[in-house]
Design a protein around this motif. Sequence first.
Motif, PDB file in Angstrom:
ATOM      1  N   ALA A   1      34.004  51.148  24.190  1.00 32.70           N
ATOM      2  CA  ALA A   1      33.758  52.563  23.929  1.00 32.70           C
ATOM      3  C   ALA A   1      35.003  53.167  23.301  1.00 32.70           C
ATOM      4  CB  ALA A   1      33.416  53.296  25.218  1.00 32.70           C
TER       5      ALA A   1
ATOM      6  N   CYS B   1      34.297  59.185  24.140  1.00 40.32           N
ATOM      7  CA  CYS B   1      34.073  59.295  25.591  1.00 40.32           C
ATOM      8  C   CYS B   1      34.506  60.669  26.099  1.00 40.32           C
ATOM      9  CB  CYS B   1      34.850  58.200  26.327  1.00 40.32           C
ATOM     10  SG  CYS B   1      34.275  56.528  25.980  1.00 40.32           S
TER      11      CYS B   1
ATOM     12  N   ILE C   1      31.952  63.256  25.181  1.00 42.39           N
ATOM     13  CA  ILE C   1      30.752  63.159  26.015  1.00 42.39           C
ATOM     14  C   ILE C   1      30.990  63.808  27.378  1.00 42.39           C
ATOM     15  CG2 ILE C   1      29.253  61.517  27.231  1.00 42.39           C
ATOM     16  CD1 ILE C   1      29.735  59.605  24.806  1.00 42.39           C
TER      17      ILE C   1
ATOM     18  N   PHE D   1      28.839  57.242  28.721  1.00 43.34           N
ATOM     19  CA  PHE D   1      28.487  56.514  27.508  1.00 43.34           C
ATOM     20  C   PHE D   1      27.765  55.215  27.842  1.00 43.34           C
ATOM     21  CE2 PHE D   1      29.686  53.233  24.378  1.00 43.34           C
ATOM     22  CZ  PHE D   1      29.127  53.781  23.226  1.00 43.34           C
TER      23      PHE D   1
END
Length: 569
Positions: free
Chosen positions: A184, A189, A192, A422
């Motif tokens: 990721a 991240c 999010i 994620f």
Amino acid sequence: MPSKTLMVAAFDFGTTYSGYAFSFRDDQTKIQTNHNWYASGGSSLLVSLKTSTSVLLNPKGEFHSFGFDAENKYASLAIDDEHKGWRLFRRFKMVLHINEHLTKHITVEDFCGKQMEAFPLFVMSIKYLREHLLEEVTRQTRGINETDILYVLTVPAIWDDNAKRFMRDAAVAAKIDPKRLKLALEPECASIWCETLDKDVKGALTTAGSRYMVVDLGGGTADISVHERKSDGTLKEIHKASGGPWGGIFVDKNYMKMLDQLYGKEALIDLRKTEMSDYFDITREFELKKRTFGTDEPEKFVIRLSVSLLDIANKHSEKSLEERIAALDIQKNAITPRGKDKLKIDETLVQSWFKGPIDLLIQHINSLLSGQKRKRMHTVILVGGFSESPYVQQRLRKELHGARVIIPADAGLAVLKGAVMFGHNPSIVSSRIMKYTYGTEVLRSFDENKHQAEQKIWMQGKWKVDNCFDVFVRVNEEVRVDQQVTRECTPNSEISLTHIYRTTKQNPEYTTDPGCELLGTVQLENSTDIPFREQVIETTFMFGDTELRIKMKNTTTGKRAFMTFRCFQ
């Protein structure tokens, strides 16, 4: 993501600190982290939801411990002069950022300056975090098997393909099933996670069409991405990832440089050898001060050192500490001793330690804000451990022209918690911007209007030109996460060998052009029982995900092969 995944666990393997977080499928937003890592810092206690990225090996070269435990053990051994043969490694992740020609055999230095290959250290670190996580999960719940877990490993978006592959291979070597492992990108991240915060932050990020920048300031690097919220709620990257080595460790280096000037390099070396626990206390004490600098009154920036440092320095030099301070090229009273174990340091001098990396960061962000992508982008989200510094926050709020700077609560954990989310929903990011032009090396028919006469070679009864760059995707091009580009060809031998190249140029002509780099190769075995002219080979580039994947398939025989990165050949 495997359908039977019951839990997502994320590892944030940082330059200075590392940690993990997890949540279960039936309660995804209840993200848990470890609360049991702490270390002393002089007279204070450094409490952290992450632990130091440090690995200790015993005299046999075997893994002994990780994090603060590794540093404390090494220091306790040194007290009784029993640390000979033990090896401590700290802050070795930066080797993946600073090496343009990364290989699996790249080396790093231990605490005493001796070299060792870095790859085993990454493997040991990830293995430790994984085992620590599994112990915590076992204590909390029943009915979760290791095979029910999807693992997410965060990586800087500014890393290139080789560094990402290095981390994936290290994780697989640490016994993580590659089918249950996903990389990721750290700024994604953070973006999010920010969606889950208060209405003020959420409102700036979740409105369809809103554009914002995420700046992930860690110990080693600043990692910057620019996102746009699409009408379906997914994220679209609108500028390729950028950044540089502007993290918190460079402030630490400036501080240690001052100590070298005040007490002498020899004294610092002796302190590390004879009073190692005092040395770690000094670094941890500064970490505490660095996190709060900018909030206290100037006269309150007092740093605690160890009495032993001054005693050792006096053995190496006849000059007093006051004389050594007077010899420095700084303003009068910028440094004032407070007894044998404290220094009062003027605010302006402390600011100078931050100046280099923060100046470069602000200059870079402002250049992004002033570009074409500036339209409708007025928000900068600041995350990462270094972003928690009040001084850094003040500088950015003051000097980012026309931008609203948001620092979410627990900014140092935003990446880690966002990585868990994620993992539960990777499709939240729908498209990304390519950092490179990718393609293969091919032969083309000679064209006297395009090619020089000296380029032509006679092959298969025709004049050809070799080393031609066949572009599959171009730099700055937007690609969907599921986008694929496939080309077909007919083999002419038992083995089809395809070379994969990349460059930052928009329209490369040849793979021998300056800036073109061999990324890897794909080797596919063809059938000798079927005429080559009757076989078809597909070369497919799979773009848009956090990792580049390339495969070849002989559609006649069904055999497949995937790219082997050059650094691991």
